[in-house]
Scaffold this active site. Structure first.
Site, mmCIF file in Angstrom:
data_model
loop_
_atom_site.group_PDB
_atom_site.id
_atom_site.type_symbol
_atom_site.label_atom_id
_atom_site.label_comp_id
_atom_site.label_asym_id
_atom_site.label_seq_id
_atom_site.Cartn_x
_atom_site.Cartn_y
_atom_site.Cartn_z
ATOM 1 N N HIS A 153 0.805 -1.226 0.000
ATOM 2 C CA HIS A 153 0.000 0.000 0.000
ATOM 3 C C HIS A 153 0.836 1.274 0.000
ATOM 4 O O HIS A 153 0.726 2.093 -0.897
ATOM 5 C CB HIS A 153 -0.940 -0.016 1.213
ATOM 6 C CG HIS A 153 -1.847 1.172 1.285
ATOM 7 N ND1 HIS A 153 -1.599 2.253 2.096
ATOM 8 C CD2 HIS A 153 -3.012 1.444 0.643
ATOM 9 C CE1 HIS A 153 -2.565 3.150 1.943
ATOM 10 N NE2 HIS A 153 -3.433 2.680 1.076
ATOM 11 N N GLU B 181 -4.401 -4.425 9.482
ATOM 12 C CA GLU B 181 -4.617 -3.477 8.389
ATOM 13 C C GLU B 181 -3.595 -2.335 8.370
ATOM 14 O O GLU B 181 -3.933 -1.173 8.565
ATOM 15 C CB GLU B 181 -6.036 -2.900 8.441
ATOM 16 C CG GLU B 181 -7.129 -3.932 8.257
ATOM 17 C CD GLU B 181 -8.483 -3.301 8.046
ATOM 18 O OE1 GLU B 181 -8.752 -2.855 6.918
ATOM 19 O OE2 GLU B 181 -9.259 -3.223 9.019
ATOM 20 N N HIS C 212 -1.493 0.570 6.920
ATOM 21 C CA HIS C 212 -1.625 1.484 5.776
ATOM 22 C C HIS C 212 -0.398 2.398 5.706
ATOM 23 O O HIS C 212 0.615 2.058 5.140
ATOM 24 C CB HIS C 212 -2.929 2.275 5.873
ATOM 25 C CG HIS C 212 -4.151 1.470 5.593
ATOM 26 N ND1 HIS C 212 -4.417 0.918 4.362
ATOM 27 C CD2 HIS C 212 -5.186 1.111 6.382
ATOM 28 C CE1 HIS C 212 -5.554 0.251 4.393
ATOM 29 N NE2 HIS C 212 -6.049 0.349 5.621
ATOM 30 N N GLU D 206 -4.957 0.460 10.858
ATOM 31 C CA GLU D 206 -6.347 0.903 10.901
ATOM 32 C C GLU D 206 -7.123 0.213 12.018
ATOM 33 O O GLU D 206 -8.176 0.690 12.454
ATOM 34 C CB GLU D 206 -7.019 0.684 9.557
ATOM 35 C CG GLU D 206 -8.323 1.442 9.418
ATOM 36 C CD GLU D 206 -8.903 1.396 8.016
ATOM 37 O OE1 GLU D 206 -10.107 1.724 7.877
ATOM 38 O OE2 GLU D 206 -8.183 1.041 7.074
#
Length: 284
Positions: A219, A259, A261, A276
């Site tokens: 990401h 998660e 990011h 997240e």
């Protein structure tokens, strides 16, 4: 060593992180409409943006210590530095970076454009050539121009300070580039749809490196200051390091469902990752 600290209330959603020269970290909380400021010692300070649905996404730190934040939920960019100013910019702002011309440059996903916010608050949107390229993240390149990723357009874009945009298509039409960041020599970018990380020296052809897990969905990227880069692997819930040759030299499991990011490299070399799921992780 990995350490983690909870940021915001449960469900606030830490999303992006940036670190200033003094080691102060700023984190966007995409689900609660807040930005957190985390000094090296002490608890996080929460800054409410006045709209819980503002969706603060990415941020950039200015040389004066101010934090600039995109608000994709209500089409604004905020400046926080002890005071708080908010600028309507339109277009669904997402990526953001400070330019060498003193302007704040951003991607406008909803308008398929790149924007510039001047120091006096004037906004200019520059449409990206082609159809539905979906500009994502943006950075100041080593060549004095701004570079951005086109997630649906499978390309990198270059915009000079006069607003002229040039597109650089990538070989794989399904690669889906998202994250982009620069060191003194090159641009690093993440191909979330292909499980690759790329490196581009302006004026040369891009080099692309397959990750061991092609389904890891890289990401965000952050140069390490020594020629390599760090990358968050969203689907694998991991953090990886690549050297200048594109070899994966480290892989850190962050825990199932975290998660990861945004990420940033602090002046002391520590790597910060926004999860997240609710935490900020620091790797030393």
């Amino acid at each position: 060593m990995l350490t983690r600290i909870a940021v915001g209330e449960p469900g606030a959603g830490p999303y992006a992180v940036a670190v200033d020269a003094a080691g102060v970290a700023w984190i966007t909380l995409v689900h609660s409409g807040q930005v957190a400021r985390l000094p090296p010692a002490g608890p996080p300070e929460l800054h409410d943006l006045g709209n819980p649905d503002s969706r603060p996404s990415l941020l950039a730190l200015g040389p004066d210590g101010a934090a600039w934040v995109t608000r994709g939920g209500d089409d604004r960019i905020d400046r926080i530095d002890g005071t708080h100013r908010s600028f309507p910019v339109g277009g669904g702002p997402y990526g953001i970076a400070l330019g060498p011309d003193g302007g704040v440059w951003f991607t406008a996903i909803g308008a398929d454009a790149v924007g510039r916010l001047s120091p006096d608050g004037e906004v200019a949107l520059m449409p990206v050539p082609g159809d539905s390229g979906m500009p994502a993240m943006i950075t100041a390149g080593p060549d004095g121009a701004m570079w951005f990723t086109l997630n649906r357009g499978a390309a990198l874009g270059r915009v000079d300070t006069a607003g002229e945009i040039t597109l650089h298509p990538l070989p794989d039409p399904g690669c889906g580039p998202v994250g982009i960041a620069a060191d003194n020599d090159a641009l690093w970018f993440a191909e979330i749809g292909a499980g690759r990380v790329g490196r581009l020296v302006p004026g040369e052809a891009p080099r692309e490196f397959d990750l061991p897990d092609r389904a890891a969905r890289p990401h965000a990227v952050a140069p390490d200051g020594a020629g390599g880069c760090w990358v968050t692997l969203w689907a694998a819930s991991a953090l990886a390091h690549l050297d200048e040759r594109g070899t994966v030299t480290a892989l850190h499991d962050l825990g199932e469902g975290e998660e990861p990011h945004g990420l940033a490299v602090a002046p002391d070399g520590a790597v910060l990752v926004a999860l997240e799921s609710g935490h900020l992780v620091t790797l030393r």
